[in-house]
Design a protein around this motif. Structure first.
Motif, mmCIF file in Angstrom:
data_model
loop_
_atom_site.group_PDB
_atom_site.id
_atom_site.type_symbol
_atom_site.label_atom_id
_atom_site.label_comp_id
_atom_site.label_asym_id
_atom_site.label_seq_id
_atom_site.Cartn_x
_atom_site.Cartn_y
_atom_site.Cartn_z
ATOM 1 N N UNK A 101 0.820 -1.215 0.000
ATOM 2 C CA UNK A 101 0.000 0.000 0.000
ATOM 3 C C UNK A 101 0.852 1.262 0.000
ATOM 4 N N UNK A 102 0.131 2.343 -0.182
ATOM 5 C CA UNK A 102 0.783 3.632 -0.392
ATOM 6 C C UNK A 102 1.589 4.113 0.807
ATOM 7 N N UNK A 103 0.970 4.087 1.979
ATOM 8 C CA UNK A 103 1.596 4.762 3.111
ATOM 9 C C UNK A 103 2.155 3.752 4.107
ATOM 10 N N UNK A 106 1.278 4.010 8.006
ATOM 11 C CA UNK A 106 0.021 3.602 8.640
ATOM 12 C C UNK A 106 -0.418 2.199 8.235
ATOM 13 N N UNK A 107 0.309 1.584 7.302
ATOM 14 C CA UNK A 107 -0.162 0.296 6.796
ATOM 15 C C UNK A 107 0.280 -0.893 7.631
ATOM 16 N N UNK A 108 1.125 -0.645 8.619
ATOM 17 C CA UNK A 108 1.531 -1.733 9.511
ATOM 18 C C UNK A 108 0.887 -1.509 10.874
ATOM 19 N N UNK A 109 0.525 -2.600 11.508
ATOM 20 C CA UNK A 109 -0.083 -2.498 12.841
ATOM 21 C C UNK A 109 0.958 -1.985 13.841
ATOM 22 N N UNK A 169 6.687 -4.055 4.274
ATOM 23 C CA UNK A 169 5.434 -4.293 3.547
ATOM 24 C C UNK A 169 5.687 -5.197 2.342
ATOM 25 N N UNK B 234 -3.821 -0.258 8.440
ATOM 26 C CA UNK B 234 -3.272 -1.569 8.765
ATOM 27 C C UNK B 234 -4.346 -2.655 8.799
ATOM 28 N N UNK B 237 -4.399 -3.834 5.375
ATOM 29 C CA UNK B 237 -3.233 -4.694 5.185
ATOM 30 C C UNK B 237 -3.511 -6.087 5.727
#
Lengths: 346, 336
Positions: A101-103, A106-109, A169, B234, B237
């Motif tokens: 994903x783009x960002x 924020x895309x990882x917990x 990611x 997330x 994700x």
């Protein structure tokens, strides 16, 4: 690049809408394309042109409601992703199709370690002993070029830089050796040197692992260096589908021409940047005419009456435009007249 | 982390001293006389002597420091002596004496504490057990029928005071239906099955009323925290990895959503010991809340001072606990 003739993914007539309080947003309108095995496909277009929604619709990752996939097929390995049951689709998500994903911020917990987030994906698709999965996670971090991976496995995302997080990611997306990697503007949130590194990384990984890549971007420079074929999207539709070298040499759709003309050039100094006049289309009504017509320098009456369909203009190219012979702009960046033509609109 | 806890504990001491000053000062200013409930036949001079012997006429600072010494040093030592059956020093020390019972206030508090912790603790636990699942489901199925009903019930539960819901429950379940007793009998001892059933029966109404009240606010809080996190990148994700919806929800969304919720819960723990002022009156539970109210009525200033101070001290303690828990749940919080 030799391209396998049987597509790994064939999308036909994909239509996605969002039913919002302000009305229905026609985000994706009848999108069709093929993705060949091992091919790198670049998807370009302005913000809001439906690039991301198209790709997320394929794995049904758009929130429903308000999103709704109205029609279409996405045949992947003989099965339709859009109609298969959710249990089977989950095997495809992360297993056969990886998503970046783009960002990366924020895309990882934020409260789960990097190692656990990679292992989690492995545990779904290739369950094994925990130790073996940890080892595989370590291997993946090495693969994406993260220094001292043993320590990084125990890190939380906030302890890593943006570039490192995007590498994580990528490691997650590649964990289960997917056939297709979808990268949704993976370099947009990163600074330029890191962008180049990530680009090189994906290039190298693609050569090493041989998966097909769908690379969503609005950076035409990225497209030129990485992809085999370009899809140009505008107003939720594909307006041009061309091999990358032909696209740069001879963009056929007026919008593609405008995009290329608006690239800043290293040779013409001191000029104002060329832009495409007007605003992106309002997607709240279904397209009944060419959605680019209001901004198109070549628009004529038919463009306001009918929406052009994506049609083959040669063995390798498709364009959605009513102009039989779109004025050819060779080397759009250096041609003064071309700039004038595209830039002023009508 | 240890350093953080130590530092916070060190800061807590002056905080508590300041709190003790404020509590003591406010109550000392309050009108009232420890001899006012003595028979009117006692002559004026004798009354004055009683006052003098109780130290009522001492200067404010002396009274305060004496009280601080008793509450912060003497009472804890006496407590340790009682718990471990040992004698520290001579065993002779002044204690905070209730003006009503003429005994140490701490002993009265210790008598009342079990009833309060039992009822409040159960209400606290049930409140959480109800609130968290309701909040999670409400958020996940936002605007569904379940969410609408949940919203309505918690709005009502939160805005209607317990003295109303408590009385309503008594009218319906005790008076009309006769299912449960209308008051809580603290003399009941659980010795066999029938007394156990009686205990369960009498605890249902107060615990029910209080846990609904607790759950109302907490479920709203859980819901909004879940909603904040559900739209995070997330979560997408996690779905793109092929995780099952339940795992996405529990491991990713809930784990992040509970961080503020757990903090809120930790801050409510002192309430277990402080008791419920009004609910205890309604169900006639003679717990801490009941004790506080009756001490205020009886002008028993040492009791009120000590109780207020204990509640304040617990609040300070659980503030620290909340911070520590917060740091354990969220790795981004660093205290060093």
């Amino acid at each position: 690049m030799t391209v396998d003739p049987t597509p790994v993914l064939r999308v036909t007539d994909l239509t996605t809408r969002f039913n919002t309080q302000d009305g229905t947003v026609h985000a994706v309108n009848g999108v069709s394309f093929d993705l060949a095995d091992g091919e790198v496909l670049g998807v370009v277009g302005e913000s809001g042109s439906g690039k991301s929604v198209t790709m997320m619709s394929l794995l049904r990752l758009i929130p429903t409601p308000p999103g709704e996939i109205l029609a279409g097929q996405a045949i992947f390995e003989g099965d339709d992703l859009l109609s298969m049951d959710l249990g089977d689709l989950r095997k495809v998500r992360g297993g056969k199709v990886g998503f970046i994903f783009q960002d990366p911020m924020t895309s990882l917990n934020p409260v789960v370690t990097v190692g656990d987030q990679i292992v989690e994906s492995l545990a779904v698709h290739q369950p094994g002993r925990r130790k073996a999965m940890r080892l595989r996670a370590l291997e993946l971090l090495q693969l994406v070029g993260i220094p001292s991976p043993e320590e990084r496995l125990r890190c939380y995302p906030y302890e890593l830089s943006g570039g490192m997080r995007q590498r994580v990611m990528i490691a997650i997306a590649l964990a289960c050796n997917p056939k297709v990697l979808v990268a949704d503007e993976p370099t947009t949130a990163l600074d330029v040197t890191i962008q180049a590194q990530i680009l090189e990384l994906v290039k190298g990984l693609r050569e090493k692992l041989g998966m097909a890549v769908i690379w969503i971007t609005h950076d035409l420079g990225v497209v030129a260096g990485l992809v085999d074929r370009v899809l140009v999207m505008y107003g939720g539709q594909i307006v041009e589908d061309a091999p990358v070298d032909e696209f740069y040499a001879q963009p056929r759709h007026p919008y593609s021409q405008g995009l290329l003309a608006s690239l800043p050039s290293a040779t013409s100094r001191g000029d104002k940047l060329v832009n495409i006049q007007g605003q992106p289309p309002d997607l709240r009504s279904a397209p009944a005419s060419c959605s680019f017509a209001p901004r198109c320098p070549h628009a004529f009456d038919r463009c306001d009456r009918e929406n052009p369909v994506l049609a083959a203009v040669s063995a390798t190219r498709k364009v959605a435009c009513w102009l039989d012979e779109v004025p050819v702009l060779v080397g759009a960046q250096s041609d003064e007249t071309a700039k004038g033509q595209v830039g002023h609109g009508r | 982390m240890l350093w953080f806890i130590g530092r916070r504990a060190a800061i807590a001491v002056p905080t508590l001293v300041a709190i003790s000053f404020i509590i003591f000062a406010i109550l000392d200013l309050a009108p009232g006389d420890p001899t006012s409930h003595l028979p009117l036949t006692i002559p004026r001079e004798v009354r004055e002597q009683i006052r003098e012997s109780m130290g009522v006429n001492d200067p404010f600072l002396v009274k305060w420091l004496l009280w601080v010494k008793q509450v912060m040093i003497h009472e804890p030592i006496s407590l340790i002596e009682q718990l471990f059956n040992v004698q520290i020093g001579s065993g002779e020390r002044t204690r905070v004496i209730s003006w009503q019972s003429r005994g140490p206030v701490v002993e009265t508090i210790a008598e009342r504490l079990p009833q309060t912790t039992w009822v409040m603790g159960l209400a606290f636990v049930f409140g959480i057990l109800i609130a968290v699942p309701v909040g999670v489901i409400s958020a996940y199925k936002q605007y569904s029928v379940f969410d609408q009903i949940g919203t309505f019930v918690s709005m009502v539960g939160y805005s209607v005071p317990t003295f109303f819901t408590g009385l309503l429950a008594i009218v319906i379940f005790s008076v009309k239906l006769g299912w449960f007793p209308s008051y809580y009998d603290t003399t009941l001892e659980v010795t066999d099955w029938s007394s156990f059933v009686a205990q369960i029966k009498q605890i249902v109404l107060p615990v029910g009323v209080l846990s609904m009240f607790n759950a109302a606010a907490l479920s709203r809080f859980t819901r909004s925290s879940m909603l904040d996190n559900l739209s995070e990148d997330y979560v997408r994700t996690a779905r793109s990895k092929g995780l099952k919806e339940k795992r996405v929800l529990v491991r990713h969304v809930l784990r992040n959503s509970l961080i503020p919720v757990v903090t809120l819960i930790a801050l409510q723990v002192p309430g277990i010991f402080a008791g419920a002022l009004i609910t205890e009156q309604i169900f006639r539970i003679n717990g801490i809340g009941h004790l506080l109210i009756s001490s205020i009525h009886g002008g028993d200033i040492p009791m009120v001072q000590t109780l207020s101070f204990l509640i304040a001290a617990l609040t300070v303690l659980f503030n620290l606990v909340a911070d520590v828990v917060y740091g354990m749940l969220d790795p981004r919080i660093r205290y060093d």
